[in-house]
Design an enzyme around this catalytic site. Structure first.
Site, PDB file in Angstrom:
ATOM      1  CD  GLU A 200      -2.988  -0.831  -0.080  1.00  0.00           C
ATOM      2  OE1 GLU A 200      -3.301   0.333  -0.387  1.00  0.00           O
ATOM      3  OE2 GLU A 200      -3.376  -1.837  -0.715  1.00  0.00           O
ATOM      4  CB  SER A 479     -54.398 -27.600  33.111  1.00  0.00           C
ATOM      5  OG  SER A 479     -55.723 -27.780  32.709  1.00  0.00           O
TER       6      SER A 479
END
Lengths: 786, 156
Positions: A200, A479
């Site tokens: 780079e 229930s």
């Protein structure tokens, strides 16, 4: 006083305005430089002022906190020790989820080798609240689904306890969705450092932010090619562009970039700049999540820390800087490989590596991980809960910017099992319900003792982050409320119920103050006469339950529900005893948690600890227990709930789970079969399942036909433990002949093991003879007359 | 604040030790036992306790002795995840909470320990004493007295 005409007034006004404009122009002309020197001076002043402004921006943004770091959320780490119950399948699943790679010779962190029942694993380093787990090569041996040996292969020493790194399950991201793991320059391998510089910005350590020669060279190359083929930006310029500016290709942006690069170089050392670059650089995308920096890049693509990268991996990461989308190793593997190989050649040419190394590495595959443990949340319902629990301690902006590390209680294996069992079972059930009904479901799994939340599913489409039914769908529990009624009776000091006390299941009619009457009926529409206490619960008889509840009083039932953990207001209507109360699956799990843990109320916890971005301990969410129900009464209730599964409405659990594992639970069905519930627990795990339709339509499913199969299969898949029925200071477990409810010490064929407060159980022994016929006949007659 | 905790701890340990004279001295992995090793017999993990938990207890003790109570507690919780029905671990947690002045939590932990004890009367008695002290600190004199009586009954 003479009046001027309107025309004259307008004329005067115009004249005054013109005169004023002329004066301003004259003043301005005085300010404009009349020589080139003055022009130059003015330009210089503007330039200096603008530079001061840029200087402020650079210093302000670069000196402080440079990035908003998302919170990272982890599952529980898997603990490994001799004696741990763990199947090879589940261990393989865990290694796969953590992206450990099978290797002939594990020589790098994140690799393992399996031979028969023995694993060699090169583990990864990870920091936890109570200390760091070092990376090391260990050997683990299994036998009969248990770990029998854990040794450190370096010195053959025994390891008492070890944990693998935890699975990353998601992040809490800022609005820009940038994600990164910050690294220090000292963490970065020299090879990555020098390759980056080589590719780079070769002169990074020589220039002052801008490299004019490089710009000219790039300009020439681009002019020759007629398009952009080469960039002339230095690393500093790239950093400035990404960090402070944008990607617009304008002259003004280029000028700003150059100025800010020089300012950055004036104020900061090269090592600060390159470290910032390594953390800033964009390396890819996963959905909305943007992958930034080598720290996260190496984890995202290779599931390794940056320290552990090898040569071809380094070359690929550097290769991708040019264009993370263009060289995407998943979507464009050939293109990515070509560029990686180009970088390897460049490295060899510049003597960073040998030609042999380059040639060898060029033959290697890209090596990116197949599945991402890192990424968008795979468990949206659980993550939703984590965020809700975190919001009580942290504000939203801190969660999205401080890089917190959140360690949760999620067990990814249990979660995965819960999801797949629920999905496959729901597909089967869907074919049995009316076509107009679309089934949905929710699952909650917890540790029955510690109240840690192990799995949470809030939608049949398990990856969908929509309505979280596990937390937000408040449905009648049917229930499932009955254990509270029976517990209220067991807690009643006056009545002294035992599990074998006869209670009536005769029809009952209640009259409200306004004269309305209510006559609840059993599911089978029959009355069962006098039945033992435990059978009322195990067979879920409505009539017996309402009679019992009215006997102990509605206030006692409400009070018991509160003690069990119901937070909402409860109306003391008789219909409460058959489950008119609405709870979410999560709230139901909190109630059943109190029963499963022996009468100790604990808020369900999804988070264990929070660390800062630098692994400093920040906050713990400790275990909490508060005894709200005496242990003895809860043990009686647990015993009755075991009969639900052994001989009651939940007996079909035995299709999936062997009877050697004692379980307790309760089915729940609401009016017109709208909701199907099952809640129950083993010695280690609690699970609550809800199945129903969002529009509250009748599904035609009972608790036993809808939710139970999911629960039972889930329990079968867990490495769970049996509920222990062991006598203690207060409780004894007795074998009872269910035909006459006497002690079964003669070994009669039918037997139930029931808990009793010591001394309260039957004193006489069963003779295993005709009592069966007599008792059943009596009940038969009673039923007729009821 | 730390000083107050330390004074409270010494007071508690002396009180408990005076009630525990008939206990046999044994090697303990109680993270807080180092505070007063000479005159306090503490509950040791039973023979069923695995090596993994023992190693965590050693670490927890080290953390507590260096003043890092939070880490010690975290290690104890980790041990509890491995052996959630180990009554001795819950007892240690209760002591830790008492030491931190978190009395309600200490009561919950001690009661949890008692709910899991199978036959160790000394452990149950010590849990009742923790409850007695915590209730006393909370100003619940009657509950404190009842808890103390429960402890006394167990070792009569």
């Amino acid at each position: 006083m003479t009046k001027r005409s309107p025309r004259k007034r307008r004329k005067n006004k115009k004249r005054r305005k013109t005169q004023r404009s002329k004066k301003i122009l004259i003043q301005l002309k005085k300010l404009i430089p009349n020589s080139w020197k003055k022009w130059l001076l003015a330009l210089f002043v503007v330039f200096v002022s603008y530079s001061v402004y840029l200087n402020f921006i650079v210093l302000h943004q670069f000196e402080g906190k440079r990035w908003s770091l998302p919170a990272h959320v982890y599952a529980r780490p898997l603990e490994l020790y001799v004696g741990k119950k763990l199947s090879l399948d589940n261990f393989d699943t865990e290694l796969r989820m953590l992206n450990y790679r099978n290797s002939y010779n594990p020589s790098q962190a994140g690799t393992y080798n399996k031979k028969g029942n023995t694993y060699k694993i090169y583990t990864r380093q990870f920091s936890f609240w109570d200390g760091s787990e070092l990376s090391r090569l260990i050997e683990i041996q299994f036998k009969d689904n248990h770990i029998i040996r854990v040794i450190n292969l370096r010195d053959q020493s025994k390891i008492a306890l070890f944990r693998l790194d935890p699975m990353f399950i998601g992040g809490i991201y800022p609005s820009h969705h940038e994600d990164r793991l910050l690294i220090q320059l000292s963490d970065v391998p020299n090879l990555l450092h020098s390759t980056l510089i080589l590719v780079e910005d070769k002169k990074f350590y020589q220039h002052y932010g801008v490299d004019p020669l490089s710009i000219l060279r790039a300009l020439w190359a681009n002019l020759k090619a007629g398009r952009t083929v080469q960039g002339g930006s230095t690393l500093t310029q790239q950093l400035v562009k990404n960090f402070f500016l944008n990607n617009k290709r304008t002259l003004w942006r280029k000028i700003n970039e150059a100025l800010m690069s020089i300012i950055l170089e004036l104020h900061f050392e090269k090592k600060d700049i390159i470290q910032a670059y390594m953390n800033e650089i964009y390396l890819g995308q996963q959905g909305k999540r943007a992958i930034h920096g080598f720290g996260l890049g190496s984890q995202f693509y290779f599931d390794k820390s940056v320290k552990e990268l090898d040569l071809p991996e380094i070359a690929l990461l550097v290769a991708m800087i040019r264009g993370p989308h263009y060289y995407n190793p998943y979507k464009q593997p050939k293109r990515a490989k070509d560029r990686r190989n180009l970088i390897l050649d460049l490295m060899a040419k510049n003597k960073i590596i040998s030609n042999a190394s380059a040639n060898y590495s060029k033959q290697m595959e890209l090596g990116v991980v197949n599945t991402h443990s890192s990424g968008i949340t795979r468990y949206p319902a659980f993550m939703d809960l984590v965020k809700r629990q975190l919001r009580s301690s942290y504000n939203e902006s801190d969660l999205k910017s401080e890089g917190l590390q959140i360690f949760t209680t999620l067990d990814p294996i249990i979660q995965s099992n819960a999801e797949s069992i629920m999905s496959s079972q729901l597909t089967k059930l869907q074919s049995r319900v009316p076509k107009t009904v679309t089934l949905q479901s929710a699952v909650v799994v917890t540790n029955a003792i510690s109240a840690e939340l192990l799995a949470l599913v809030g939608d049949k489409n398990t990856g969908y982050a929509g309505f979280n039914r596990a937390l937000d769908a408040k449905r009648s529990v049917g229930s499932l409320v009955k254990p509270a009624v029976y517990l209220a009776a067991l807690l009643d000091k006056d009545t002294k119920y035992t599990l074998t006390t006869p209670i009536s299941d005769a029809r009952i009619t209640l009259q409200a103050k306004n004269g309305n009457t209510w006559t609840p009926k059993n599911y089978d529409n029959k009355s069962h006469g006098m039945i033992p206490f435990y059978e009322g619960l195990s067979h879920s008889y409505n009539q017996a339950t309402v009679r019992l509840g009215m006997n102990v009083g509605l206030r006692s039932v409400v009070s018991t529900l509160k003690k069990l953990g119901v937070k909402d207001e409860i109306n003391p209507y008789p219909s409460l005893m058959l489950g008119s109360i609405s709870l979410s699956p999560y709230e139901t799990a909190e109630v059943y948690q109190t029963i499963a843990s022996g009468g100790f109320k604990s808020p369900l916890r999804a988070i264990r600890e929070v660390l800062t971005s630098t692994q400093e301990p920040l906050q713990r969410f400790p275990i909490q227990v508060e005894q709200t129900i005496p242990t003895a009464s809860i043990k009686l209730l647990q015993s009755a709930m075991q009969q639900v599964i052994n001989s009651g409405t939940g007996h079909s659990v035995s299709k999936w789970v062997t009877s050697s594992v004692q379980l307790a639970g309760k089915t729940g069905t609401t009016n017109d079969l709208r909701d199907s519930w099952f809640a129950g627990f083993s010695g280690k795990h609690l699970a609550v399942i809800w199945v129903g339709a969002d529009n509250n339509a009748s599904t035609g499913l009972t608790g036993a036909s809808g939710a139970l199969p999911i629960w039972a299969q889930l329990m079968q898949s867990l490495e769970t433990t049996t509920l222990e029925n062991i006598d203690d200071e207060e409780i004894e477990y007795l074998d009872i002949d269910p035909n006459n409810l006497l002690l079964n010490d003669a070994g009669c064929n039918l037997n139930v093991k029931l808990a009793f407060i010591k001394g309260s159980g039957p004193q006489n022994s069963s003779s295993c003879d005709n009592t069966t016929v007599i008792d059943r006949s009596v009940n038969w007659f009673k039923r007729i007359f009821d | 604040m730390a000083k107050i905790f330390y004074i409270v701890l010494i007071f508690i340990l002396i009180f408990i030790s005076s009630c525990s004279l008939n206990q046999k001295k044994n090697e303990s992995l109680d993270p807080l036992s180092h505070k007063n090793q000479e005159d306090y017999n503490v509950i040791a993990p039973d023979s069923q306790t695995g090596d993994a938990v023992k190693s965590l207890l050693v670490d927890a003790r080290g953390a507590a002795s260096s003043g890092n109570i939070d880490r010690a507690e975290s290690l104890l919780e980790r041990a509890l995840r491995i052996e959630p029905r180990n009554a001795v671990l819950w007892h240690y947690m209760a002591k830790m909470k008492l030491h931190q002045g978190r009395y309600k939590k200490a009561i919950g932990m001690a009661a949890k320990s008692n709910s899991l004890v199978k036959s160790n009367k000394n452990l149950m008695a010590d849990n009742w004493r923790i409850i007695a002290h915590a209730e006393n600190w909370l100003g619940n004199i009657n509950e404190s007295r009842k808890a103390q009586e429960s402890a006394d009954k167990l070792i009569q």
